[in-house]
Motif scaffolding. Structure first.
Motif, PDB file in Angstrom:
ATOM      1  N   GLU A   1       6.121   3.373   6.733  1.00  0.00           N
ATOM      2  CA  GLU A   1       7.348   3.870   6.547  1.00  0.00           C
ATOM      3  C   GLU A   1       7.161   5.173   5.498  1.00  0.00           C
ATOM      4  O   GLU A   1       6.725   5.048   4.525  1.00  0.00           O
ATOM      5  CB  GLU A   1       8.281   2.978   5.927  1.00  0.00           C
ATOM      6  N   LEU A   2       7.675   6.350   6.254  1.00  0.00           N
ATOM      7  CA  LEU A   2       7.829   7.661   5.276  1.00  0.00           C
ATOM      8  C   LEU A   2       9.051   7.575   4.740  1.00  0.00           C
ATOM      9  O   LEU A   2      10.048   7.575   5.141  1.00  0.00           O
ATOM     10  CB  LEU A   2       7.867   9.007   6.059  1.00  0.00           C
TER      11      LEU A   2
ATOM     12  N   ASP B   1       0.930  -1.038   0.085  1.00  0.00           N
ATOM     13  CA  ASP B   1      -0.071   0.069  -0.144  1.00  0.00           C
ATOM     14  C   ASP B   1       0.877   1.243  -0.044  1.00  0.00           C
ATOM     15  O   ASP B   1       1.914   1.275   0.708  1.00  0.00           O
ATOM     16  CB  ASP B   1      -0.645  -0.099   1.242  1.00  0.00           C
ATOM     17  N   VAL B   2       0.585   2.003  -0.729  1.00  0.00           N
ATOM     18  CA  VAL B   2       1.620   3.051  -0.979  1.00  0.00           C
ATOM     19  C   VAL B   2       0.608   4.606  -1.117  1.00  0.00           C
ATOM     20  O   VAL B   2      -0.003   4.508  -1.864  1.00  0.00           O
ATOM     21  CB  VAL B   2       2.569   3.114  -2.047  1.00  0.00           C
ATOM     22  N   MET B   3       1.125   5.785  -0.497  1.00  0.00           N
ATOM     23  CA  MET B   3       0.582   6.655  -1.048  1.00  0.00           C
ATOM     24  C   MET B   3       1.781   7.828  -1.006  1.00  0.00           C
ATOM     25  O   MET B   3       2.786   8.165  -0.607  1.00  0.00           O
ATOM     26  CB  MET B   3      -0.034   7.612   0.436  1.00  0.00           C
ATOM     27  N   PHE B   4       1.588   8.622  -2.424  1.00  0.00           N
ATOM     28  CA  PHE B   4       2.546   9.667  -3.022  1.00  0.00           C
ATOM     29  C   PHE B   4       1.823  10.922  -2.469  1.00  0.00           C
ATOM     30  O   PHE B   4       0.970  11.304  -2.717  1.00  0.00           O
ATOM     31  CB  PHE B   4       2.802   9.560  -4.365  1.00  0.00           C
ATOM     32  N   LEU B   5       2.843  11.959  -1.892  1.00  0.00           N
ATOM     33  CA  LEU B   5       2.384  13.237  -1.726  1.00  0.00           C
ATOM     34  C   LEU B   5       3.225  14.202  -2.563  1.00  0.00           C
ATOM     35  O   LEU B   5       4.520  14.323  -2.419  1.00  0.00           O
ATOM     36  CB  LEU B   5       2.444  13.681  -0.018  1.00  0.00           C
ATOM     37  N   ARG B   6       2.442  15.317  -3.226  1.00  0.00           N
ATOM     38  CA  ARG B   6       3.171  15.988  -4.288  1.00  0.00           C
ATOM     39  C   ARG B   6       3.007  17.417  -3.360  1.00  0.00           C
ATOM     40  O   ARG B   6       2.132  18.092  -3.137  1.00  0.00           O
ATOM     41  CB  ARG B   6       2.410  16.241  -5.516  1.00  0.00           C
TER      42      ARG B   6
ATOM     43  N   THR C   1       4.629   4.082   2.803  1.00  0.00           N
ATOM     44  CA  THR C   1       4.316   2.788   2.450  1.00  0.00           C
ATOM     45  C   THR C   1       3.636   2.006   3.849  1.00  0.00           C
ATOM     46  O   THR C   1       4.115   2.750   4.713  1.00  0.00           O
ATOM     47  CB  THR C   1       5.288   1.929   1.649  1.00  0.00           C
ATOM     48  N   GLU C   2       3.064   1.174   3.624  1.00  0.00           N
ATOM     49  CA  GLU C   2       2.079   0.722   4.752  1.00  0.00           C
ATOM     50  C   GLU C   2       1.708  -0.652   4.995  1.00  0.00           C
ATOM     51  O   GLU C   2       1.167  -1.059   3.741  1.00  0.00           O
ATOM     52  CB  GLU C   2       0.792   1.780   5.129  1.00  0.00           C
ATOM     53  N   ASN C   3       1.887  -1.628   5.837  1.00  0.00           N
ATOM     54  CA  ASN C   3       1.212  -2.774   5.957  1.00  0.00           C
ATOM     55  C   ASN C   3       0.257  -2.843   7.086  1.00  0.00           C
ATOM     56  O   ASN C   3      -0.009  -1.731   7.905  1.00  0.00           O
ATOM     57  CB  ASN C   3       2.105  -3.902   5.724  1.00  0.00           C
ATOM     58  N   ALA C   4      -0.146  -3.829   7.663  1.00  0.00           N
ATOM     59  CA  ALA C   4      -0.831  -4.187   8.645  1.00  0.00           C
ATOM     60  C   ALA C   4      -0.322  -3.725  10.167  1.00  0.00           C
ATOM     61  O   ALA C   4      -0.735  -3.534  10.973  1.00  0.00           O
ATOM     62  CB  ALA C   4      -1.515  -5.543   9.001  1.00  0.00           C
TER      63      ALA C   4
END
Length: 282
Positions: A235-236, A213-218, A228-231
């Protein structure tokens, strides 16, 4: 010996102490609830409930208020005490929340669950319960997640793209009416001109984000970071080469996903498959 009384006259309950501090800071600023809401971008009723101790709000609200009042982390520390579990919001996550509040664009890929910004209360309750939350802690965490949704309310929200693995939509809630509400919420969010939702079918096969799972921030200035994330942990990632590698994988996933229009049709089909006890519900 009787318990010692606080000389400040302030409540010793962390939740009430947080509410009192909010009310005091706003009074000192001379702002009305509506004026504060206009400046902060949240509904005024949320701030009213926070000042009355009915809710403590989510982490991004606490961070925004801390910055608004120039508290340099003091208000956020009170919020963490009110939450009752400081371990949930370590330094990395607090930094992520600050960056998220500044971001002009967000791109997310979901492997197993719908992202918190898109969750209804029923879905959030089910996910958090499965993670072990219960009682007051569960209520507080659902409230925190609900308050985060304010980030995607209004005309001038950050551009947001969410790609949902088909597996996410193949995990219905145990209570069909709650699942229907969640699917309808996704369809409603797709109507917003700054929100794009896509579905990645299982037939797309193995890809670079198959377990991430990943989120990108512009961010302002064009820089991007990833979370990135798991259960069990998140981690940033700020190092540019690592972010770029993840971005390449994300772009490949986006190219494999259904178009927004095809994704809408897919979710509509999923909605039609949900059992409906009440024939009036469509």
């Amino acid at each position: 010996m009787p318990p010692r009384k606080a000389t400040t006259g302030r409540s010793q309950s962390p939740r009430l102490r947080f509410a009192e501090e909010l009310k005091s800071l706003r009074a000192e600023s001379g702002e009305s609830l509506r004026r504060l809401a206009d400046r902060m971008g949240w509904d005024w009723s949320l701030f009213g409930k926070m000042e009355n101790g009915e809710t403590i709000g989510g982490p991004e609200v606490a961070i925004a208020l801390d910055q608004h009042y120039g508290m340099r982390g003091g208000l956020l520390a009170l919020w963490e005490l009110a939450l009752g579990d400081t371990s949930q919001f370590k330094e990395q996550y607090r930094r992520y929340m600050k960056l998220e509040a500044e971001a002009s664009g967000l791109n997310h890929f979901s492997v197993s669950t719908i992202h918190g910004l898109l969750q209804t209360d029923g879905y959030a309750t089910a996910v958090l319960s499965a993670g072990g939350a219960s009682g007051v802690a569960l209520t507080q965490q659902v409230e925190a997640r609900a308050s985060r949704r304010a980030l995607l309310v209004g005309a001038d929200i950050p551009r947001f793209r969410a790609i949902l693995s088909e597996a996410v939509l193949r995990k219905p809630l145990a209570h069909p009416p709650d699942w229907r509400v969640q699917l309808k919420h996704l369809l409603a969010m797709m109507e917003h001109p700054r929100i794009t939702l896509q579905v990645l079918l299982q037939s797309a096969g193995i890809h670079g984000l198959v377990s991430t799972d990943v989120m990108f921030l512009r961010l302002p200035g064009g820089r991007s970071v990833a979370y990135t994330e798991n259960a069990h942990r998140g981690e940033l990632i700020e190092e540019s080469a690592s972010v770029e590698r993840l971005q390449v994988a994300y772009d490949a996933v986006r190219d494999l996903a259904l178009s927004p229009a095809e994704s809408r049709t897919f979710i509509l089909r999923m909605l039609e498959e949900v059992p409906c006890d009440d024939p009036r519900m469509t």
